[in-house]
Motif scaffolding. Sequence first.
Motif, mmCIF file in Angstrom:
data_model
loop_
_atom_site.group_PDB
_atom_site.id
_atom_site.type_symbol
_atom_site.label_atom_id
_atom_site.label_comp_id
_atom_site.label_asym_id
_atom_site.label_seq_id
_atom_site.Cartn_x
_atom_site.Cartn_y
_atom_site.Cartn_z
ATOM 1 N N GLY A 77 -8.619 -4.742 -7.768
ATOM 2 C CA GLY A 77 -9.544 -5.413 -7.017
ATOM 3 C C GLY A 77 -9.270 -5.668 -5.729
ATOM 4 O O GLY A 77 -10.116 -5.708 -4.796
ATOM 5 N N PHE A 78 -7.847 -5.887 -5.495
ATOM 6 C CA PHE A 78 -7.392 -6.319 -4.047
ATOM 7 C C PHE A 78 -6.585 -5.274 -3.309
ATOM 8 O O PHE A 78 -6.872 -4.827 -2.104
ATOM 9 N N ARG A 79 -5.340 -4.951 -4.120
ATOM 10 C CA ARG A 79 -4.449 -4.265 -3.347
ATOM 11 C C ARG A 79 -4.678 -2.734 -3.280
ATOM 12 O O ARG A 79 -4.199 -1.907 -2.292
ATOM 13 N N LEU A 80 -5.315 -2.098 -4.439
ATOM 14 C CA LEU A 80 -5.479 -0.738 -4.306
ATOM 15 C C LEU A 80 -6.447 -0.452 -3.160
ATOM 16 O O LEU A 80 -6.003 0.365 -2.711
ATOM 17 N N PRO A 81 -7.666 -0.983 -3.077
ATOM 18 C CA PRO A 81 -8.513 -0.589 -1.915
ATOM 19 C C PRO A 81 -7.964 -0.919 -0.584
ATOM 20 O O PRO A 81 -7.861 0.060 0.277
ATOM 21 N N ARG A 82 -7.077 -1.897 -0.434
ATOM 22 C CA ARG A 82 -6.314 -2.238 0.841
ATOM 23 C C ARG A 82 -5.400 -1.027 1.078
ATOM 24 O O ARG A 82 -5.214 -0.545 2.264
ATOM 25 N N ALA A 83 -4.611 -0.576 0.146
ATOM 26 C CA ALA A 83 -3.593 0.519 0.531
ATOM 27 C C ALA A 83 -4.295 1.865 0.721
ATOM 28 O O ALA A 83 -3.787 2.443 1.625
ATOM 29 N N LEU A 84 -5.481 2.079 0.138
ATOM 30 C CA LEU A 84 -5.903 3.470 0.356
ATOM 31 C C LEU A 84 -6.609 3.437 1.754
ATOM 32 O O LEU A 84 -6.808 4.222 2.407
ATOM 33 N N ASN A 85 -6.932 2.275 2.078
ATOM 34 C CA ASN A 85 -7.762 2.061 3.572
ATOM 35 C C ASN A 85 -6.664 2.132 4.194
ATOM 36 O O ASN A 85 -6.690 2.910 5.292
ATOM 37 N N ALA A 86 -5.334 1.539 4.384
ATOM 38 C CA ALA A 86 -4.247 1.690 5.135
ATOM 39 C C ALA A 86 -3.949 3.006 5.406
ATOM 40 O O ALA A 86 -3.605 3.597 6.352
ATOM 41 N N LEU A 87 -4.023 3.930 4.413
ATOM 42 C CA LEU A 87 -3.174 5.156 4.305
ATOM 43 C C LEU A 87 -4.433 5.963 4.932
ATOM 44 O O LEU A 87 -3.897 6.823 5.778
ATOM 45 N N CYS A 88 -5.627 6.130 4.470
ATOM 46 C CA CYS A 88 -6.739 6.964 4.979
ATOM 47 C C CYS A 88 -6.815 6.640 6.439
ATOM 48 O O CYS A 88 -7.075 7.472 7.393
ATOM 49 N N SER A 89 -7.059 5.390 6.706
ATOM 50 C CA SER A 89 -7.392 4.951 8.285
ATOM 51 C C SER A 89 -5.975 5.289 9.280
ATOM 52 O O SER A 89 -6.441 5.830 10.432
ATOM 53 N N GLY A 90 -5.047 5.030 8.923
ATOM 54 C CA GLY A 90 -3.699 5.438 9.399
ATOM 55 C C GLY A 90 -3.728 6.931 9.816
ATOM 56 O O GLY A 90 -3.425 7.283 10.944
ATOM 57 N N ALA A 91 -4.003 7.972 8.682
ATOM 58 C CA ALA A 91 -4.026 9.331 8.974
ATOM 59 C C ALA A 91 -4.940 9.703 10.124
ATOM 60 O O ALA A 91 -4.857 10.520 10.919
ATOM 61 N N ALA A 92 -6.177 8.849 9.944
ATOM 62 C CA ALA A 92 -7.178 9.351 11.130
ATOM 63 C C ALA A 92 -7.151 8.817 12.119
ATOM 64 O O ALA A 92 -6.970 9.881 13.191
ATOM 65 N N LEU A 93 -6.223 7.698 12.309
ATOM 66 C CA LEU A 93 -6.121 7.454 13.738
ATOM 67 C C LEU A 93 -4.915 8.100 14.482
ATOM 68 O O LEU A 93 -4.799 8.468 15.693
ATOM 69 N N GLY A 94 -3.907 8.561 13.528
ATOM 70 C CA GLY A 94 -2.809 9.331 14.054
ATOM 71 C C GLY A 94 -3.388 10.898 14.590
ATOM 72 O O GLY A 94 -2.807 11.142 15.499
ATOM 73 N N VAL A 95 -4.309 11.325 13.711
ATOM 74 C CA VAL A 95 -4.787 12.688 14.158
ATOM 75 C C VAL A 95 -5.709 12.372 15.603
ATOM 76 O O VAL A 95 -5.725 13.322 16.259
ATOM 77 N N ALA A 96 -6.387 11.581 15.356
ATOM 78 C CA ALA A 96 -7.186 11.058 16.660
ATOM 79 C C ALA A 96 -6.425 10.999 17.947
ATOM 80 O O ALA A 96 -6.735 11.570 18.969
ATOM 81 N N GLY A 97 -5.200 10.301 17.652
ATOM 82 C CA GLY A 97 -4.252 10.060 18.854
ATOM 83 C C GLY A 97 -3.753 11.357 19.258
ATOM 84 O O GLY A 97 -3.834 11.703 20.626
#
Length: 361
Positions: free
Chosen positions: A73-93
């Motif tokens: 309910g809490f940790r898995l959505p947060r971890a998936l968000n951090a993983l995918c959003s971090g990857a997106a920002l890395g590529v955008a940079g």
Amino acid sequence: MSTLDPAAAPPTPSAATRHARAPVAYAVLVCLLGALFLAELSLGSVAIPVGAVADMLLSGSPGPSVWRDIVMGFRLPRALNALCSGAALGVAGLLLQTLFRNPLADPFVLGIVHGARLGSAVLVAFAGLAGNAFLLRFGLMGDVGLAVASVAGSAAVLALLAALSRHVGTVTLLIVGLMLGYLCVGLISVLMHFIDETQARAFKAWDDASFAGATWQQLRILLPGIGLGLLACAFLVKPLNGLLLGERYAASMGIPVARVKRLALFATAWLSGLVSAFCGPVAFLGLVAAQVARALMRSADHRRLLPAAGLLGAVLGLAADLVLHLPWSRHVFHLNAVIGLVGAPLALYLLYRTRSLHQAE
């Protein structure tokens, strides 16, 4: 080639050494990513054994109901968000540094994230004028509207930067981006006067960057959207390598330069806007991921840099979020504060290095 070109680097190792380096680096990053992902699900105010977490994810073992509620309910959505959003920002940079030939380019530094904030603020202000329950009444469409507004705001700032980049230098472009960011912040403050106190508090809570706020419903929009954006970037690898040799040379090779640049700019706006819509204004992550990827790969080839920047962005996103959610007894950290502890010194070092190279010339 200009010393500000991100492709301009110290003498690189031999081709054989670079080819051998990349698989090892990828393997290390994937292992680190897996370890951080499990740590995200295991550590926190309630410690859950890694074995129990693995059973929940792999075999569907229910385990204690409290553990399952916490993880799923809490940790898995947060971890998936951090993983995918971090990857997106890395590529955008990485894309921004290539397009603008500036090692300090980043969605936050250039004001693109602030444009996404402005787009979201416009939507919130419109919702306030239309009625307090405007977004909630449409359920999923409220999240879609937020994503569209955020992407539109980031695209507007990025389009303006692209137009101005033809007339200003690379260092001046950073100042222009900074000024555009401040302009967006000022407009956001004006818009806040037209909404009620409840909506203003909600916007302020969103405006504090975090990977913890996205719900499963929002992830159904965010994760496929990021996947499409990263897939589009993968098709731009060869044209981006051609652009490093100069636009005239790339055109002589049959690369449609104008179309490639438009697609790359749209992909950057898409990724930055989506992340900002559901995570708030995340600072410096793209800058750090792209620069560390260049240092790790020691190559300007986007076939190596693009996956490396994505993996490093995911690693940094998970690591920063993990630091936030460790069971600290007295203090609460903020995501941008943790990332800024790494990003700000790196940006200062790159500015110093760039200035030193100019003086040496």
